[in-house]
Design an enzyme around this catalytic site. Sequence first.
Site, PDB file in Angstrom:
ATOM      1  N   LYS A   1       0.726  -1.115  -0.044  1.00  7.54           N
ATOM      2  CA  LYS A   1      -0.019  -0.008  -0.045  1.00  7.54           C
ATOM      3  C   LYS A   1       0.854   1.451   0.107  1.00  7.54           C
ATOM      4  O   LYS A   1       0.343   2.388  -0.576  1.00  7.54           O
ATOM      5  CB  LYS A   1      -0.984  -0.014   1.132  1.00  7.54           C
ATOM      6  CG  LYS A   1      -2.168  -1.156   1.009  1.00  7.54           C
ATOM      7  CD  LYS A   1      -3.028  -0.782   2.112  1.00  7.54           C
ATOM      8  CE  LYS A   1      -3.856  -2.014   2.464  1.00  7.54           C
ATOM      9  NZ  LYS A   1      -5.447  -1.973   2.185  1.00  7.54           N
TER      10      LYS A   1
ATOM     11  N   GLU B   1      -3.061   6.821   7.892  1.00  8.68           N
ATOM     12  CA  GLU B   1      -3.935   8.086   7.273  1.00  8.68           C
ATOM     13  C   GLU B   1      -4.759   8.636   7.933  1.00  8.68           C
ATOM     14  O   GLU B   1      -5.232   8.308   8.889  1.00  8.68           O
ATOM     15  CB  GLU B   1      -4.762   7.105   6.115  1.00  8.68           C
ATOM     16  CG  GLU B   1      -4.051   6.758   4.970  1.00  8.68           C
ATOM     17  CD  GLU B   1      -5.029   5.651   3.998  1.00  8.68           C
ATOM     18  OE1 GLU B   1      -6.053   5.790   4.125  1.00  8.68           O
ATOM     19  OE2 GLU B   1      -4.527   5.092   3.142  1.00  8.68           O
TER      20      GLU B   1
ATOM     21  N   HIS C   1     -14.430  -2.698   8.617  1.00  7.80           N
ATOM     22  CA  HIS C   1     -13.602  -2.346   7.196  1.00  7.80           C
ATOM     23  C   HIS C   1     -13.621  -3.375   6.136  1.00  7.80           C
ATOM     24  O   HIS C   1     -12.901  -3.959   5.430  1.00  7.80           O
ATOM     25  CB  HIS C   1     -12.193  -1.859   7.548  1.00  7.80           C
ATOM     26  CG  HIS C   1     -11.773  -1.050   8.547  1.00  7.80           C
ATOM     27  ND1 HIS C   1     -12.538   0.319   8.378  1.00  7.80           N
ATOM     28  CD2 HIS C   1     -11.224  -0.887   9.786  1.00  7.80           C
ATOM     29  CE1 HIS C   1     -12.227   1.046   9.481  1.00  7.80           C
ATOM     30  NE2 HIS C   1     -11.520   0.386  10.273  1.00  7.80           N
TER      31      HIS C   1
ATOM     32  N   ARG D   1      -6.703  -8.150  -8.761  1.00  4.66           N
ATOM     33  CA  ARG D   1      -7.322  -9.583  -8.750  1.00  4.66           C
ATOM     34  C   ARG D   1      -8.844  -9.360  -9.033  1.00  4.66           C
ATOM     35  O   ARG D   1      -9.371  -8.086  -8.995  1.00  4.66           O
ATOM     36  CB  ARG D   1      -7.334 -10.295  -7.543  1.00  4.66           C
ATOM     37  CG  ARG D   1      -7.600  -9.429  -6.397  1.00  4.66           C
ATOM     38  CD  ARG D   1      -7.962 -10.168  -5.032  1.00  4.66           C
ATOM     39  NE  ARG D   1      -7.912  -9.493  -3.800  1.00  4.66           N
ATOM     40  CZ  ARG D   1      -8.914  -8.844  -3.572  1.00  4.66           C
ATOM     41  NH1 ARG D   1      -9.987  -8.815  -3.953  1.00  4.66           N
ATOM     42  NH2 ARG D   1      -8.677  -8.002  -2.441  1.00  4.66           N
TER      43      ARG D   1
HETATM   44  P1  ADP Z   1      -8.025  -3.616   2.820  1.00  2.58           P
HETATM   45  O1  ADP Z   1      -6.993  -3.569   1.694  1.00  2.58           O
HETATM   46  O2  ADP Z   1      -7.805  -4.305   4.111  1.00  2.58           O
HETATM   47  O3  ADP Z   1      -9.603  -3.819   2.345  1.00  2.58           O
HETATM   48  P2  ADP Z   1      -8.658  -0.670   2.251  1.00  2.58           P
HETATM   49  O4  ADP Z   1      -7.278   0.090   2.299  1.00  2.58           O
HETATM   50  O5  ADP Z   1      -8.870  -1.251   1.224  1.00  2.58           O
HETATM   51  O6  ADP Z   1      -8.030  -2.029   3.207  1.00  2.58           O
HETATM   52  O7  ADP Z   1      -9.658  -0.085   3.320  1.00  2.58           O
HETATM   53  C1  ADP Z   1     -10.693  -0.773   3.778  1.00  2.58           C
HETATM   54  C2  ADP Z   1     -11.974   0.053   3.962  1.00  2.58           C
HETATM   55  O8  ADP Z   1     -11.562   0.774   5.239  1.00  2.58           O
HETATM   56  C3  ADP Z   1     -12.162   0.990   3.128  1.00  2.58           C
HETATM   57  O9  ADP Z   1     -13.455   0.471   2.401  1.00  2.58           O
HETATM   58  C4  ADP Z   1     -13.056   2.103   4.058  1.00  2.58           C
HETATM   59  O10 ADP Z   1     -14.193   1.756   4.411  1.00  2.58           O
HETATM   60  C5  ADP Z   1     -11.971   2.016   5.241  1.00  2.58           C
HETATM   61  N1  ADP Z   1     -11.013   3.176   4.912  1.00  2.58           N
HETATM   62  C6  ADP Z   1      -9.659   2.950   4.447  1.00  2.58           C
HETATM   63  N2  ADP Z   1      -9.183   4.000   4.481  1.00  2.58           N
HETATM   64  C7  ADP Z   1      -9.813   4.948   5.284  1.00  2.58           C
HETATM   65  C8  ADP Z   1      -9.551   6.388   5.547  1.00  2.58           C
HETATM   66  N3  ADP Z   1      -8.358   7.132   5.259  1.00  2.58           N
HETATM   67  N4  ADP Z   1     -10.544   6.803   6.172  1.00  2.58           N
HETATM   68  C9  ADP Z   1     -11.786   6.354   6.583  1.00  2.58           C
HETATM   69  N5  ADP Z   1     -12.067   5.144   6.230  1.00  2.58           N
HETATM   70  C10 ADP Z   1     -11.156   4.386   5.306  1.00  2.58           C
END
Ligand code: ADP
Length: 714
Positions: A124, A208, A243, A304
């Site tokens: 990431k 973040e 999440h 994927r």
């Molecule tokens: P993963 O790869 O584990 O699924 P992601 O980075 O895709 O993790 O984040 C998953 C979820 O977490 C997102 O869909 C969102 O709901 C929440 N999320 C991620 N980053 C943020 C952020 N900076 N602020 C608020 N919610 C977030």
Amino acid sequence: MSLTDAPHPLRSVLIANRGEIACRVIRTARRLGLRTIAVYSDADARARHVREADEAIRLGPAAAGESYLAIDKVIAAAQHSGADAIHPGYGFLSENAEFVAACDAAGLVFIGPPASAIAAMGDKAAAKARMAQAGVPLVPGYHGEAQDDALLREEAGKIGYPVLLKASAGGGGKGMRVVDSEREFQAALDGCRRESRAAFGDERMLIEKYLTQPRHVEVQVFCDSLGAGVYLFERDCSVQRRHQKVLEEAPAPHLPEALRREMGEAAVRAAQEIGYVGAGTVEFLLDASQEQDGAFYFMEMNTRLQVEHPVTEMITGEDLVEWQLRVAAGLPLPKSQSELTLTGHAIEARLYAEDPDNDFLPATGTLERFGIDLTAGGLAADRVRLDSGVEAGDDVSMHYDPMLAKLIVHGEDRGQALAEMDRALAALDVSGVTTNRRFLQRLVTHPDFIATELNTRFIEHHHDALFAAPHAIDADIARAALVAIDQLAMDRLARNHTNGAPRTDDPWQHRDGWRLNAPRRLRLAFQEIDGSGTYEVIATQGLTQGLAQEPAQATWQLQVQRDGEETSRLAGQCQRLNNDTLALTLDGHRQRLFARLDPASEGDAIVLTAAGTESRLIWRRADRADHLPQEAEAKLTAPMHGTVVTLLVEPGQAVEKGTPLVVVEAMKMEHTLNAPADGAVEAFHVAVGDAVAQGDELLAFVGKEASADTGREN
Ligand code: ADP
């Protein structure tokens, strides 16, 4: 051109996965005339994907590391079976660049992007750096190399709380925690690192800014090896829990056409920036508060096929697995951007083996029934799709992800799709294993969800409406339990009086087995008066009461179980107002009742009368003398089957209420058991690495006042 005449001819495919996605890939591969080869672990020897494939090859023991994640074993299986290609599904090896390199080295076609593209997005932090260069907007945060605790804490402070800690190597919501304040930072960091190390073998973190009300909108992209790239519109996956996506729909409701195009084009740009080939998803956070301004931020790219790809298939009428196979064979994309159209609205619900009303604990067991009755539900077969990896008779084990199936429906518009989903969920016929079906129904029928209030904290915000109110009979059982506890206390008191009249105003003088401010557990058995239902209540005394309080008046956590299955959990208090009048409080609802105990053939009948209604239950007092346990220690038990990952304190070390004590992992998620009160762990009954069963006692805990109590008695 057919797959067999393509630049990389495909005649057979090995599916390096299990469950619903393996079955789903087999379906399309078979339709296109490919020979299909499944792989399996010992836990899956009779699983549905094994039964459905033309051939199946054993990989190894149940543990994923020794089967589905063992690169050499998967490659050997492909070579042994003469497969031309490997489809990785999602999860497991699907985003593992090393695996792609191993496929290349073995002359096998990997159905997915090149190793370099996975590597570029797999991390990431690195992906964010790359996207920043390509001019894709990012959430403010830290994604640097340096990882020492102090620096990370400082960066978090600069970003401003709340922040989100994310495992750089992460995925599937693992290794990710929201941190509300600096005080919580260290514990969250340690937890994330541990989870990340266990799941991904890597513990680098990024930070973040945590957006409080964002929507999750992701774009499906596809690129071929000839340089073309398109987007197949977007999906809104805002309804999440911890999440992890729960509901996904396409298209994203109320997304202005211009923004749809802007996001789609940004996603294709992101993919092309890294030389992408195949199916990919670019995830964005859409700032709901600024929706009109179209503020969207790149989150990550999943290299994927996604779990939720069927909603895209439903609105576009395309088969994404077919696209994947064609692109992997070296053929051009089946359609150009202008040929792609969007029709109607689709929604997907993920059916999990878990109990939403019990903190979503994963459930295991044997599926007695599993299917959907389309006719009874008045559902059209072409509008409803159940993608599952299980059938009636299958065992649901603790080894893998607890997702049983995905239910996907298509409607002319969102309203119709939601109504269809409600009917489809009702028509699901599943028994033997607890699932989240009712919870999903409550979600899709929630007025605010219907009114398109979408953000990633929807479930949190609508908690009360989404989680079950206790069953009516359970409230009666819980009330009876409070009466029983009160009766036991009175019995003790009476006995102690005859043993030499203590001063009843000094609680320390009660030698009645009650120890103040130490949790006790009682197990009470009840039966409905007609003998139809048998119930047990596990009553655990809360620890927050003051010293002088009557034990029976304490707050009790009442876990009501019917035939061994927990049906509800209530907090209750009992106050005796006079001889037969009690004030019972259940989950904050206080009622005045008349209680009477009558001898009955199987035990005592508890008769509760209030406002013209009467309820009667038989209390089965098997062993009158021994209902009150002698020891005052709290026992903390495993919430589910799993493995002990960490013991976080030393026996004897003083801890505050809420301090994490032990971490148990199941289905790749961690569950932490916290101190129920100020006190100390007397002893751990388990060691790191031990497998534990639900209900196993993990440790003995002594409350602070309980130890003081002991001191005083000695
Ligand atoms: P993963 O790869 O584990 O699924 P992601 O980075 O895709 O993790 O984040 C998953 C979820 O977490 C997102 O869909 C969102 O709901 C929440 N999320 C991620 N980053 C943020 C952020 N900076 N602020 C608020 N919610 C977030």
